[in-house]
Design an enzyme around this catalytic site. Structure first.
Site, short mmCIF file in Angstrom:
data_model
loop_
_atom_site.label_atom_id
_atom_site.label_comp_id
_atom_site.label_asym_id
_atom_site.label_seq_id
_atom_site.Cartn_x
_atom_site.Cartn_y
_atom_site.Cartn_z
N ASP A 63 0.86 -1.18 0.00
CA ASP A 63 0.00 0.00 0.00
C ASP A 63 0.90 1.22 0.00
O ASP A 63 1.93 1.25 0.66
CB ASP A 63 -0.99 -0.01 1.16
CG ASP A 63 -0.35 0.06 2.53
OD1 ASP A 63 -0.25 1.16 3.10
OD2 ASP A 63 0.06 -1.00 3.04
N GLU A 150 -8.58 4.75 11.77
CA GLU A 150 -7.61 4.78 12.85
C GLU A 150 -7.67 6.14 13.50
O GLU A 150 -8.18 7.10 12.91
CB GLU A 150 -6.20 4.46 12.34
CG GLU A 150 -5.72 5.38 11.22
CD GLU A 150 -4.37 4.95 10.66
OE1 GLU A 150 -3.37 5.07 11.40
OE2 GLU A 150 -4.33 4.49 9.50
#
Length: 263
Positions: A63, A150
């Site tokens: 990623d 997050e």
């Protein structure tokens, strides 16, 4: 879960530049792994793994965001990368400046790719969904979109809303993207956020971050499709560190997963 043949080779010094495995000045001990036709990756700051070893998995991916700079995508593909998640947007007004270039180049290299959104808690789920849709094409053959949940470290958005608000706004975001792209978004999350917001109660597909222990220990009982196991990976074709991930199943399971989603 089936694993790749032999235990992967451990060495003391590593830095992968293109396909080289020579030591790199200024870097500490690392690990390289990959044999034969398998992935040829490394880690410049490896952990001692508890409960299971990610290097033995057969399906690996990356990623990325703008911090990876210029990428040689054909080299990346030839090194064993099977998928790429690419940062597209953040909050309600930030777009990664390299997203469109990475999206095009990864597609040209025939690497399955999906876009991810970094969720902020100072904008509504609907606002953030509209921003993501404005920046990410609805394209046949793309992997599902990802919502990155997050706790943010941003000075412009230090809020930590209660769990019911987090889940409400994230659900709005997910539902809007599902309707637009025709695929249910994947949930990326971290250990503390997962626990603080009881994400285990969600019947969603998960991508879990766990950089020191196997997810079955860190997220007991949680099913997942992807595991992000390091932020200090080394991949030929990418300068510097990069996040590395594995798909939870075998190559055959990976092909089935893709076939269900890339129609």
């Amino acid at each position: 879960m089936r694993v790749l043949g032999k235990i992967l080779t451990v060495v003391l010094l590593v830095a992968l530049a293109a396909c080289s495995r020579s030591p790199s000045p200024g870097r500490g001990p690392g690990v390289t792994y990959g044999q034969g036709s398998g992935p040829r990756f490394g880690d410049s700051a490896p952990h001692s793994w508890v409960g299971g070893h990610p290097y033995n998995h057969e399906v690996h991916g990356i990623d990325i965001s703008r911090y990876q700079g210029n990428i040689d995508w054909n080299t990346v593909r030839n090194s064993g990368v099977s998928f790429a998640f690419i940062k597209a947007t953040e909050g309600g007004d930030h777009a990664d400046p390299n997203f469109r270039r990475y999206w095009y180049e990864a597609g040209q290299a025939r690497i399955p790719r999906g876009a991810y959104h970094y969720f902020y808690f100072c904008r509504s789920g609907a606002q953030q969904a509209a921003w993501f849709i404005a920046n990410v094409p609805r394209e046949r053959g793309a992997m599902p979109p990802v919502i990155d949940l997050e706790w943010t470290a941003s000075k412009t958005c230090p809020r930590r809303p209660p769990s019911h608000e987090v889940l409400r706004e994230a659900k709005i975001f997910k539902d809007i993207l599902h309707r637009h792209y025709g695929q249910r978004p994947i949930i990326y999350t971290t250990v503390d956020f997962y626990r603080d917001n009881n994400l285990g109660s969600w019947p969603e597909e998960f991508w879990l971050r766990s950089v020191a222990g196997h997810p079955r220990i860190v997220y007991p009982g949680q099913q997942y499709s992807f595991w992000q196991y390091t932020g200090t990976g080394r991949v030929p074709g990418i300068g510097g560190n990069v996040d590395l991930n594995v798909f939870s199943g075998s190559p055959a399971a990976w092909r089935q997963w893709l076939n269900r989603r890339l129609q």
